[in-house]
Structures are given as structure tokens and as C-alpha cells.
Design a protein around this motif. Structure first.
Motif: not given
Ligand code: SME
Length: 173
Positions: A64, A68, A86, A95, A144, A146
Motif C-alpha cells: 500500500w 492522507y 480507512c 501511525v 503512508d 505499508d
Molecule cells: N496503518 C495506518 C492506517 C492507514 S493504512 O495503513 C492505509 C495507521 O496506523 O495510521
């Protein structure tokens, strides 16, 4: 008539990287490509979309990549590549929200050890989040990324991605 055996699609393999043994990325090339993509385009959303596609195609072992955006003091899902995620994250949560609250990048080698980690994709095991700033150095969102593997992102990845986000900010925010 014989029926060919079928195999269920397997999840991405979860590797465990040791420090300084993570996949190598040519960030010099990636930065040049990013600069070329965004230099003549001022629309931030379009540039986020192309930036996430560029990183998704060129970083090994990730599941991913996306942005955001900080909207009305909440993080709101922006352009991304990967599974649905989300939509809204509170500042200080997960995170991403922690990166905004602290104004500092987060390199998380095992997300299951991060208090309050938000699991959008159960396959994710490590994560890096970089604040995106405007020309006044105010945080306006995050990048972000992942990975299904543990400890996928090195300090070198983090520094290079921070430089790419500085380049992004210098051109467009
Ligand atoms: N893991 C992130 C949320 C966003 S998703 O990984 C796309 C977090 O803990 O902020």
C-alpha cells in the motif's frame, strides 16, 4: 475429463528483514522521475496520485502507498495504490495520526508493536509515514507506505522518502 487442480491465491509472503538488509531502491532515479512528473503540474491531488503510482511500481515488497490529507483537523484518505483503506484518521491515532501529532516521520518495523496501529490491510506488517508540509512548514498530510514484511523500511528509505516529500512540497503545496 480431468480437472486441473486449483490453488487459492496466496497472500504476499511475509519476510523478516534484518537492519541494512532491506531491498535497495534507486531513489536518485525515483526523485528525478517524481520531479519530471510534478514540475509542470500544480494540482496537488493529481501529483499525489502520480507520486503514489510511481512509488507503488518501483518499491519492492510493499502492499500500500498513499496520501492522507489534513482536512478540518482530521486525516482524510487521498490518492493511493493498494487495497481500500480507512477514510478518516484522528490526529494522534494510529501511525499516521501520530506522525501528524508529533510532526515527525514514523518508521515502524512491526506494526503489531505500535500502540493504536490502525490495520487497514491485515497483511501489513511494517510501515513508514512521512509528514507532508507546505511552504510554511505546516503539516498538510502524510505519505503512508505499508509492507507485508517485517522491518521492510530502512533508515535510508526513510531519509530518501523524506527528501522526496520535501521535493513534492517545494513544488506544490
Ligand atoms: N496503518 C495506518 C492506517 C492507514 S493504512 O495503513 C492505509 C495507521 O496506523 O495510521
Amino acid at each position: 475429463m480431468s480437472i486441473a487442480p486449483t490453488t487459492a491465491p496466496s497472500d504476499a509472503e511475509a519476510r523478516i528483514y534484518t537492519d541494512n538488509n532491506q531491498p535497495e531502491t534507486d531513489y536518485t532515479l525515483l526523485s528525478k522521475q517524481l520531479a519530471a512528473l510534478i514540475e509542470s503540474e500544480k494540482d496537488t491531488i493529481a501529483n499525489m496520485a502520480n507520486c503514489s503510482a510511481l512509488l507503488y511500481e518501483n518499491l519492492e515488497d510493499i502492499n500500500w502507498v498513499g496520501f492522507y490529507r489534513l482536512v478540518d483537523n482530521q486525516l482524510v484518505l487521498g490518492p493511493f495504490q493498494g487495497k481500500v483503506a480507512c477514510v478518516r484518521i484522528e490526529i494522534g491515532k494510529g501511525v499516521c495520526g501520530t506522525a501528524v501529532a508529533e510532526g515527525v516521520s514514523q518508521r515502524v518495523s512491526n506494526v503489531h508493536d505500535f500502540p493504536g496501529h490502525i490495520a487497514c490491510d491485515a497483511a501489513s506488517n511494517s510501515e513508514v509515514v512521512i509528514p507532508l508540509r507546505n511552504s510554511n512548514s505546516e503539516v498538510i498530510g502524510v505519505l503512508d507506505i505499508d509492507s507485508p514484511s517485517i522491518n521492510r523500511f530502512s533508515e535510508k528509505d526513510l531519509l530518501a522518502l523524506e527528501e522526496m516529500m520535501a521535493l513534492f512540497s517545494a513544488n506544490h503545496c
